[in-house]
Each structure stands twice: as C-alpha cells, then as structure tokens.
Write a protein that holds these residues in place. Structure first.
Motif, PDB file in Angstrom:
ATOM      1  N   UNK A  38       0.850  -1.186   0.000  1.00  0.00           N
ATOM      2  CA  UNK A  38       0.000   0.000   0.000  1.00  0.00           C
ATOM      3  C   UNK A  38       0.888   1.239   0.000  1.00  0.00           C
ATOM      4  N   UNK A  39       0.923   1.903  -1.152  1.00  0.00           N
ATOM      5  CA  UNK A  39       1.722   3.130  -1.277  1.00  0.00           C
ATOM      6  C   UNK A  39       0.893   4.173  -2.017  1.00  0.00           C
ATOM      7  N   UNK A  40       0.913   4.111  -3.348  1.00  0.00           N
ATOM      8  CA  UNK A  40       0.123   5.064  -4.138  1.00  0.00           C
ATOM      9  C   UNK A  40      -0.670   4.378  -5.247  1.00  0.00           C
ATOM     10  N   UNK A  41      -0.843   3.052  -5.126  1.00  0.00           N
ATOM     11  CA  UNK A  41      -1.603   2.306  -6.128  1.00  0.00           C
ATOM     12  C   UNK A  41      -2.797   1.650  -5.424  1.00  0.00           C
ATOM     13  N   UNK A  42      -2.924   0.342  -5.521  1.00  0.00           N
ATOM     14  CA  UNK A  42      -4.046  -0.340  -4.873  1.00  0.00           C
ATOM     15  C   UNK A  42      -3.895  -0.296  -3.352  1.00  0.00           C
ATOM     16  N   UNK A  43      -5.032  -0.335  -2.663  1.00  0.00           N
ATOM     17  CA  UNK A  43      -4.958  -0.470  -1.210  1.00  0.00           C
ATOM     18  C   UNK A  43      -4.531  -1.899  -0.880  1.00  0.00           C
ATOM     19  N   UNK A  44      -4.233  -2.158   0.381  1.00  0.00           N
ATOM     20  CA  UNK A  44      -3.669  -3.450   0.754  1.00  0.00           C
ATOM     21  C   UNK A  44      -4.699  -4.569   0.856  1.00  0.00           C
ATOM     22  N   UNK A  45      -5.969  -4.245   1.129  1.00  0.00           N
ATOM     23  CA  UNK A  45      -6.932  -5.283   1.455  1.00  0.00           C
ATOM     24  C   UNK A  45      -7.761  -5.772   0.265  1.00  0.00           C
ATOM     25  N   UNK A  46      -8.134  -4.873  -0.651  1.00  0.00           N
ATOM     26  CA  UNK A  46      -9.031  -5.277  -1.737  1.00  0.00           C
ATOM     27  C   UNK A  46      -8.448  -6.386  -2.614  1.00  0.00           C
ATOM     28  N   UNK A  47      -7.186  -6.303  -3.073  1.00  0.00           N
ATOM     29  CA  UNK A  47      -6.666  -7.401  -3.890  1.00  0.00           C
ATOM     30  C   UNK A  47      -6.666  -8.738  -3.159  1.00  0.00           C
ATOM     31  N   UNK A  48      -6.417  -8.714  -1.855  1.00  0.00           N
ATOM     32  CA  UNK A  48      -6.409  -9.959  -1.095  1.00  0.00           C
ATOM     33  C   UNK A  48      -7.810 -10.519  -0.930  1.00  0.00           C
ATOM     34  N   UNK A  49      -8.789  -9.651  -0.748  1.00  0.00           N
ATOM     35  CA  UNK A  49     -10.169 -10.123  -0.649  1.00  0.00           C
ATOM     36  C   UNK A  49     -10.584 -10.834  -1.931  1.00  0.00           C
ATOM     37  N   UNK A  50     -10.199 -10.274  -3.069  1.00  0.00           N
ATOM     38  CA  UNK A  50     -10.496 -10.922  -4.339  1.00  0.00           C
ATOM     39  C   UNK A  50      -9.754 -12.249  -4.468  1.00  0.00           C
ATOM     40  N   UNK A  51      -8.481 -12.250  -4.114  1.00  0.00           N
ATOM     41  CA  UNK A  51      -7.686 -13.476  -4.215  1.00  0.00           C
ATOM     42  C   UNK A  51      -8.216 -14.569  -3.301  1.00  0.00           C
ATOM     43  N   UNK A  52      -8.786 -14.193  -2.165  1.00  0.00           N
ATOM     44  CA  UNK A  52      -9.322 -15.193  -1.243  1.00  0.00           C
ATOM     45  C   UNK A  52     -10.448 -15.993  -1.872  1.00  0.00           C
ATOM     46  N   UNK A  53     -11.147 -15.396  -2.833  1.00  0.00           N
ATOM     47  CA  UNK A  53     -12.226 -16.076  -3.544  1.00  0.00           C
ATOM     48  C   UNK A  53     -11.694 -16.760  -4.801  1.00  0.00           C
ATOM     49  N   UNK A  54     -10.807 -16.093  -5.508  1.00  0.00           N
ATOM     50  CA  UNK A  54     -10.292 -16.628  -6.767  1.00  0.00           C
ATOM     51  C   UNK A  54      -9.372 -17.832  -6.565  1.00  0.00           C
ATOM     52  N   UNK A  55      -8.625 -17.850  -5.453  1.00  0.00           N
ATOM     53  CA  UNK A  55      -7.684 -18.938  -5.183  1.00  0.00           C
ATOM     54  C   UNK A  55      -7.703 -19.245  -3.692  1.00  0.00           C
ATOM     55  N   UNK A  56      -8.704 -19.985  -3.219  1.00  0.00           N
ATOM     56  CA  UNK A  56      -8.873 -20.190  -1.779  1.00  0.00           C
ATOM     57  C   UNK A  56      -7.728 -20.936  -1.103  1.00  0.00           C
ATOM     58  N   UNK A  57      -6.835 -21.554  -1.887  1.00  0.00           N
ATOM     59  CA  UNK A  57      -5.719 -22.275  -1.282  1.00  0.00           C
ATOM     60  C   UNK A  57      -4.591 -21.354  -0.823  1.00  0.00           C
ATOM     61  N   UNK A  58      -4.534 -20.142  -1.340  1.00  0.00           N
ATOM     62  CA  UNK A  58      -3.402 -19.269  -1.084  1.00  0.00           C
ATOM     63  C   UNK A  58      -3.473 -18.634   0.305  1.00  0.00           C
ATOM     64  N   UNK A  59      -2.302 -18.466   0.914  1.00  0.00           N
ATOM     65  CA  UNK A  59      -2.220 -17.622   2.099  1.00  0.00           C
ATOM     66  C   UNK A  59      -2.138 -16.170   1.633  1.00  0.00           C
ATOM     67  N   UNK A  60      -2.723 -15.284   2.405  1.00  0.00           N
ATOM     68  CA  UNK A  60      -2.830 -13.872   2.054  1.00  0.00           C
ATOM     69  C   UNK A  60      -2.066 -13.049   3.078  1.00  0.00           C
ATOM     70  N   UNK A  61      -1.363 -12.021   2.603  1.00  0.00           N
ATOM     71  CA  UNK A  61      -0.643 -11.176   3.546  1.00  0.00           C
ATOM     72  C   UNK A  61      -0.552  -9.742   3.062  1.00  0.00           C
TER      73      UNK A  61
END
Length: 324
Positions: A38-61
């Motif tokens: 999280x700097x000046x592009x995407x926020x930190x949480x939204x991409x991970x929320x999407x990834x949690x659905x798109x690839x449920x096996x992945x750990x998110x950080x």
C-alpha cells in the motif's frame, strides 16, 4: 514454518479485475502466498479479498499497511474481516512506512515511528483476540473499543523492519518481520535480530518475509537501467538510506547521495554501481532469477515474495518464475 513457501506480490501490472484467471492459476503453479502493498496504487486489502475467492488455497498477507494512515480500530476491523473471510490464511503485515507516504501524501505527522509501531502491535494483539481495549499508549489512546468481528484463529501480525531495534521488536512483540530492499547476503545480518527478539519469548523460528524485486527476461544493461531508477527512488528516502548505511553500503551509495543532493539526478543514477544493482534487483533469465531467490531462502528468509516488474502481460513470467 516447515512448509516451503513461494509468494507473489499482487496486484500484478495491469488492472486488478483482469487478473482473476492468473491468480486462480497460482496454486497449481506452486505459489503458496500472495502479498499486497500500500503506497500510491491499490490499497492493501481489496486485492487480497479478491484473491481469497479466486484462489482459496493461497495464504494472504499485507506487506505492508502503514500504522499511521488508518486509525488503530479501523486497522483492526479491516484485518479481522479479512481473517474471518479466509480463516487461518491471512497474515497482517504492518509498518511505519516512510515520511514520504505518511507526511507528504497523507498529511499525517511521521512522529516517533518506533513507538507507533510498538503501540499498534500491542493494540492489535488485544483487539484481534476480541478483547475490549481501553488503554493509553505513548502515541495514541483507545477508550472502550469493542471488536464486533473476531476471527478464529486470530491472524498473526508481522512488522516491517529495517534496523536492529525494529527487527528485534518484530520478533519480540510481533509474529515475525517483513523486510525489503536487501540483498541475499544481507539476510543473516537482518534475520539474527528478528530471532533474538523472538527468543526472548521462547520462539525459535519467527517468520521472515522478504519482498524481492525481480526483473526477469531482460538483458543486463536494460535491467540495471530500470533497477537504478528503482533504487534511487528508495535509497534517497531517509529510512532506507539509514538502513543501507547500517548494512555497510555507505561508501557504495555515497556518490549517488551526493549527486542527488546536488540536484544531479542523471549523475546520481550513473553513480550506482552495477554490483549494488545486482545485489538488490534480481534479473536475468527466469531460471537464474529462481536460483537468486533461493539464495534468500538459504540465507534465512522463510517466505520469499516476488515483486515482479514487467512490461505487458505478466502471466508468462509468473509461470516461468514458479518454484521447481
């Protein structure tokens, strides 16, 4: 940390929405983690929320969420919500960020960063366990915060750290450290302080997450040219300058710093030695890049996280950099 981990920074170049298929492919390629920033592009949480659905096996950080730019309670709520949505698969990475992001971009005073990080760790550990928090910390005060969303299990909280006191804090009061802009040979110097902090509470194997900047598939001159611009953008920020002075690169970076302070941007870039670029930026054919990333792991990084820089479609290089 017994499982071999192999992470990727998301979102990748391009728009978040168009990366669904590639992110869904990551577990099959051997990737175990995706980490946001999280700097000046995407926020930190939204991409991970999407990834949690798109690839449920992945750990998110998150690597990282600044401790200044969200209030403590808001930060706890965001973390608890994602941890509840992905039980046992989310790690919250926080950090002080830099004076540029905090002060210049967000209009918030960058005061007492060590204490702010420590206080936020202490607050989060209580709030993420579901405890009512009324406490006066050195850098903020909480009066009666009751978390209404509590994840089970509570997510681990890691701290971004650069120098000894913060690295020890990450091990002592956090669940590990997040590091970046270091070479593979710097890892033992950094990791020992994390382990020292963790040993004070009886933990022998704290997590050490490293974001590693990778420019694959380019000839050396092109990669070094891009790498010099990336390095100059960071190494003239006070916290990163101090970090590399501590690591022993003061002499190597001295001419660059002098030219930069004199307003000679072109001269500053030219003054960064090739060997320093090669230490801090992984580049070359994909196989060579994988071998370089493995050196970080051999040196003590538990979770390498590729930060990919490519022009065009990132998918071919994501596949090429998958672990073997």
């Amino acid at each position: 940390m017994t499982e071999k981990r192999w992470g990727l920074t998301i979102p990748l170049p391009g728009t978040v929405a168009e990366q669904r298929e590639l992110i869904a492919e990551l577990p099959g390629l051997g990737y175990t983690d995706v980490w946001s920033s999280e700097a000046n592009a995407a926020d930190a949480f939204t991409p991970l929320a999407l990834a949690s659905v798109w690839a449920p096996e992945l750990r998110l950080g998150t690597a990282i969420v600044p401790v200044y730019t969200r209030g403590p309670a808001t930060l706890a709520m965001s973390a608890a919500t994602l941890a509840q949505a992905a039980p046992g698969r989310f790690a919250l990475g926080i950090g002080t960020s830099s004076n540029v992001i905090v002060e210049k971009w967000n209009g918030i005073a960058f005061d007492e960063p060590y204490k702010r990080a420590r206080d936020t760790l202490r607050f989060l550990h209580a709030a993420l366990r579901g405890e009512k928090v009324t406490a006066k910390y050195d850098t903020f005060e909480i009066d009666g915060f009751v978390p209404a969303v509590v994840a089970d299990p509570a997510p681990p909280v890691l701290l971004a750290a650069l120098r000894p006191s913060m690295l020890r804090l990450a091990g002592r009061e956090g669940d590990g450290a997040i590091v970046n802009w270091l070479g593979a040979d710097d890892v033992p110097t950094v990791a020992k302080h994390v382990r020292e902090g963790a040993a004070s509470k009886g933990v022998s194997d704290p997590e050490v997450v490293a974001r590693i900047f990778v420019l694959p598939g380019l000839d050396a001159d092109t990669a070094r040219g891009i790498g010099r611009r990336m390095i100059a953008a960071y190494m003239n920020v006070p916290v990163y300058r101090a970090f590399h002075e501590w690591l022993g690169r003061g002499e190597a970076f001295g001419p660059m710093w002098a030219a930069w302070e004199a307003g000679d941007r072109k001269g500053a870039l030219a003054a960064i030695p090739d060997e320093v670029v090669d230490q801090l930026i992984v580049h070359g054919p994909a196989e060579k890049c994988r071998e370089h990333i493995e050196r970080y792991v051999d040196a003590g990084v538990t979770t390498p996280v590729i930060a990919l820089t490519v022009d065009g479609d990132p998918a071919p290089m994501v596949r090429a950099l998958a672990p073997r």
